[in-house]
Design a protein around this motif. Sequence first.
Motif, mmCIF file in Angstrom:
data_model
loop_
_atom_site.group_PDB
_atom_site.id
_atom_site.type_symbol
_atom_site.label_atom_id
_atom_site.label_comp_id
_atom_site.label_asym_id
_atom_site.label_seq_id
_atom_site.Cartn_x
_atom_site.Cartn_y
_atom_site.Cartn_z
ATOM 1 N N ALA A 96 0.562 -0.987 0.148
ATOM 2 C CA ALA A 96 0.044 0.369 0.296
ATOM 3 C C ALA A 96 1.279 0.751 -0.069
ATOM 4 O O ALA A 96 0.517 2.308 -0.759
ATOM 5 N N SER A 97 2.284 0.990 0.476
ATOM 6 C CA SER A 97 3.189 2.346 0.464
ATOM 7 C C SER A 97 3.674 2.640 -0.290
ATOM 8 O O SER A 97 4.509 2.144 -1.228
ATOM 9 N N HIS A 98 3.002 3.828 -1.257
ATOM 10 C CA HIS A 98 4.275 3.943 -2.259
ATOM 11 C C HIS A 98 5.580 4.396 -1.897
ATOM 12 O O HIS A 98 6.508 4.133 -2.317
ATOM 13 N N GLU A 99 6.190 5.016 -0.550
ATOM 14 C CA GLU A 99 7.371 4.546 0.151
ATOM 15 C C GLU A 99 8.333 3.705 0.237
ATOM 16 O O GLU A 99 9.052 4.077 -0.485
ATOM 17 N N ALA A 100 7.594 2.952 0.217
ATOM 18 C CA ALA A 100 8.116 1.470 0.248
ATOM 19 C C ALA A 100 7.784 0.642 -0.649
ATOM 20 O O ALA A 100 8.917 -0.306 -1.932
ATOM 21 N N ALA A 101 6.995 0.451 -1.845
ATOM 22 C CA ALA A 101 6.325 -0.215 -2.566
ATOM 23 C C ALA A 101 6.153 1.117 -3.974
ATOM 24 O O ALA A 101 5.420 0.596 -5.252
ATOM 25 N N GLY A 102 6.580 1.937 -4.388
ATOM 26 C CA GLY A 102 6.089 2.750 -5.019
ATOM 27 C C GLY A 102 6.360 3.023 -6.732
ATOM 28 O O GLY A 102 5.894 2.870 -7.135
ATOM 29 N N HIS A 103 7.528 1.274 -6.538
ATOM 30 C CA HIS A 103 8.066 0.870 -8.413
ATOM 31 C C HIS A 103 7.148 -0.638 -8.564
ATOM 32 O O HIS A 103 7.608 -1.214 -9.425
ATOM 33 N N MET A 104 5.980 -1.155 -7.467
ATOM 34 C CA MET A 104 5.489 -2.100 -8.248
ATOM 35 C C MET A 104 4.215 -1.824 -8.342
ATOM 36 O O MET A 104 3.352 -1.737 -7.402
#
Length: 606
Positions: free
Chosen positions: A238-246
Amino acid sequence: MSFLALEGKHALVTGARGGIGSAIVNELLAAGCNVTAHDLQPFDTTPPPNVFHVQGDISDEASIASCLKQAQAHFGPVNILCANAGITNEASHPNIWELPLETWENVYRVNVRGTFLTIKHFLLAARSAQETLGRELENLAIVVTGSECGKFGQAGHAEYASGKAGLQYGLVRTVKNEIVRLNSKARINAVAPGWVNTELIGDRLDDPKELYFEAQGTVPLRKIAQPMDVAKAVAFLASHEAAGHMSGECLSVDGGMEGRVVWRPEEVLKGGGRGMEIVQAPSATSIPQSLSKPQTAKKIKLAISVDFDAVSGWLGTGAHPDNSTSDYSSGYFSAHVGVPRLLKLFARLGIADKLTWCIPGHSLETFPSQTRAIVASGAEIALHGYAHESASQLTAEQERDVLTHCIALIESLTGKKPRGYRAPLYQLSERTIALLQEHEFLWDSSLSHHDSKPYYLPLNPAPIQPIDFSPHTKASSWMHPSPDFASLPASDLVEIPLNWYAEDMTPLQFFPHTPNSAGYVDVRVVEQIWRDRFEFLREEAREGEEGLVFGLVLHPDTSGMAHVVGMVGRFLEWLRGFGEEVEWCRYEEIAGEFRERSRRMDGEAR
């Protein structure tokens, strides 16, 4: 900024009463989100302030559309959708040639149709919100909870596996390609849990996996996951900060089972395992919000106050020859509408007795019933002039008379002398400071030498002299420094600082005869300013900074208005979501603790 950077984001979780759904709700709350918890069944507990319960059927289009509207009305635009709701048939596991059509269609109705409708109306709501805001929503993300058996297949789960596989590999990847047309950074991903240790809701409270393994006479080789294991994966995606390119991906949370959930006893490696082991959730129940900073965060004191100006605001600092009955009318609104609305809000949040009200003498005497209600709420009562007059409007004798009269008014009302003072329009003078010290006040809140830390005011300071730039004066007569407050002898009068950016009235209230009047400002702009201030202080506190105070001044005239009070409630609920990181305090408590800490430090220094 935290690891996930989800603070203040609004997440909607479907299937929120279930084992995995409730774990997702808790994980997102730990990350600082406001969460709308959705389920078909009614909730049997009262939600905390940063959780909103909605009940509805995701397979019914009108129902899910209504639930999205309710969520937006409560917390604002929804940034994150966790499409978790779904059903499976744990009662029996027939071969596909024995599977009743009714079972197949029921699973499809909820798992496929329901998930499609949930995503559809989430995206419609996001489009509408972006059109209103005139910009893209931040951290627009969808996480679909699928199934490990949908990813790899599993005997006896044809209806469930095929539906989940369609979601994980068909709908998710299709939405991935379309969602960026709506929001350039939006993402959708899926989580595929294997066996998860959740309890069966209903007549049987046994674990469904235990029933299944017992019936089949088989033993799993791998450990079974806990709901929090799935929830952490959901929060990560859910996090753009942690998984922003997935985007368009499906993460398995199955311990490496890959569809081979059960094994015959003779197939278990000798010496390699001892059957099924249900592991308990670890004590750390959420993704750490910081990966680099030590856990030395200090509490931030929330100094929320209310200035009950009412009609007095038009008589002193707001005096103007063109003021009319229409202008004074907003002062009556403050008393008869604004005060009850704010008291109701504060009572609902459980903070009514942790606030400070600064009340002019004119309001005390003009609106006695409202004043009694404020006192009954348990709040601290502080001085705020009589007719909201500036110190510059008064002679020394008038200022002394006003102060002593207002002290007597509050003492007769509360049974004790007031300990705090806020100058109307923050316009006090050095003379005012000396007068407060003479009457042994504990605190003042009118100045802005700092924006988040208390400090001592100087003892009887001399006025700063203005410069005379007239032609007959020489420059040498005024080229000299002013006294620095910090270098002067200190008094015991504690200043709890504020400034114009820490209040509601300046940007959100229109005054016809004031040159810098505003009023036509979107409340979300002000809310974001307040959030940015708090986030900075929070980062300071996480680094070990002590004694930080987040001050805020509300007015019933302004925050009592229908288009403002909802934002104020939303913001205060957001602050509550930080739990142990914050402490709600009256100003007298903050000043008293500051005095005690300062004296203790002075003693240690000596």
